[in-house]
Scaffold this active site. Structure first.
Site, mmCIF file in Angstrom:
data_model
loop_
_atom_site.group_PDB
_atom_site.id
_atom_site.type_symbol
_atom_site.label_atom_id
_atom_site.label_comp_id
_atom_site.label_asym_id
_atom_site.label_seq_id
_atom_site.Cartn_x
_atom_site.Cartn_y
_atom_site.Cartn_z
ATOM 1 N N GLY A 27 -1.247 35.828 4.133
ATOM 2 C CA GLY A 27 -1.953 36.176 5.047
ATOM 3 C C GLY A 27 -3.486 35.547 4.617
ATOM 4 N N ASP B 56 -7.821 29.589 0.551
ATOM 5 C CA ASP B 56 -7.699 31.301 0.214
ATOM 6 C C ASP B 56 -8.058 31.406 -1.121
ATOM 7 O OD1 ASP B 56 -7.110 31.313 3.119
ATOM 8 O OD2 ASP B 56 -4.743 31.446 2.593
ATOM 9 N N GLY C 47 -12.243 19.109 1.133
ATOM 10 C CA GLY C 47 -11.058 18.479 0.527
ATOM 11 C C GLY C 47 -11.320 18.047 -0.661
#
Length: 304
Positions: free
Chosen positions: A28, A256, A225
């Site tokens: 998550g 993350d 990016g």
């Protein structure tokens, strides 16, 4: 340094090398960041605040947390619920998801305001995301934001990834308003320019940076990016170049893990540009493997 991450950890079905086969794991967005922090930040205690059920798969998650070096003392039990589930599909390294999370116990993570306050009081840095806000009912979202703002006034450092996911929200207007409320409660904001351009209409990464700085953040790091990472820190701005990759295996947890690198650098009191360079190196390794949590080949941990 005690870091508390808040959010939802789900059961993950990730594709393996064998066609049509999947591996069960746990992941998550904020949990992924906590997991990488536990591996990459020396001298840091990492805790996770969420809610889970009382079933086997929920118990498996708490066992996995402890085995990963993440303190689970702030995990509440919602006996009538379980954790959510998602399945990853890949197309040339880009991922898409199918979710089963309507009865996710994490939707109750802000039900006990005293529990929230106590967990934050026991922490030095608190990390949450736009997904953390999105899964909560409006009144509990307000509870979380109020508690975060109180913790910031008490001297805690609040870090926030907007992580815009429109299908989790009742409307785009509610989403963007809640994201800015989250930013207003935060010292550190870690947006991704592509999302911000889509949903806030930002014409450049600098526009994203300036909007979050105006909301009250003292540190903003704009992911973009393979383009340079733009940052502002206490009024000073700069950018860090990103080494492009010719081939990407799986972008799951790219942002993350990047966030974990940033927070690890800040926890070690490193210069922000150095922390960004470390975050880029960490994320670069992660996107060359399948799944959210990569066990091998990561950069050496950083810390005091």
């Amino acid at each position: 340094m005690r870091i508390l991450a808040i959010g939802e950890c789900m059961a993950e079905l990730a594709p393996t090398e064998a066609e049509g086969e999947y591996r069960l794991g746990y992941a998550g967005d904020t949990f992924n960041t906590a997991w990488y922090l536990a591996r990459c930040a020396r001298g840091v205690s990492v805790s996770y605040l969420t809610a889970v059920g009382n079933d086997a798969i929920s118990r498996g998650l708490t066992v996995f947390m402890r085995s990963s070096g993440i303190d689970d003392r702030f995990v509440r039990i919602a006996p009538d619920r379980s954790i959510g589930l998602y399945l990853i599909s890949l197309d040339r390294g880009e991922r898409s998801f199918a979710y089963w999370r309507d009865r996710s116990a994490a939707r109750t993570l802000a039900d006990d305001s005293a529990f929230l306050s106590g967990a934050m009081a026991a922490s030095d840095m608190i990390y949450f995301s736009g997904i953390t806000l999105a899964i909560l009912p409006p009144e509990k979202r307000a509870t979380l934001l109020t508690t975060l703002a109180d913790a910031r006034r008490d001297g805690k450092t609040i870090a926030f990834d907007p992580n815009l996911r429109p299908r989790l929200w009742e409307s785009n207007e509610v989403m963007t308003a809640a994201i800015m409320d989250g930013a207003a409660a935060s010292d550190i904001v870690l947006p991704s320019y592509e999302d911000e351009a889509d949903w806030f209409g930002d014409v450049s990464p600098r526009a994203t940076l300036e909007r979050y700085a105006a909301a009250g953040a003292t540190t903003v790091v704009v992911k973009n990016g393979a383009a340079p990472v733009l940052y502002a820190d206490r009024g000073e701005t700069g950018e860090v170049s990103v080494d492009p990759l010719e081939e990407v295996t799986d972008t799951t947890a790219a942002g993350d893990s990047f966030n974990a690198g940033i927070l690890a650098g800040l926890a070690a009191d490193h210069a922000l540009a150095d922390g960004i360079a470390y975050a880029c190196a960490l994320s670069r390794k992660v996107v060359q493997h399948k799944g959210a949590l990569v066990e091998t080949g990561l950069p050496a941990p950083i810390g005091p």
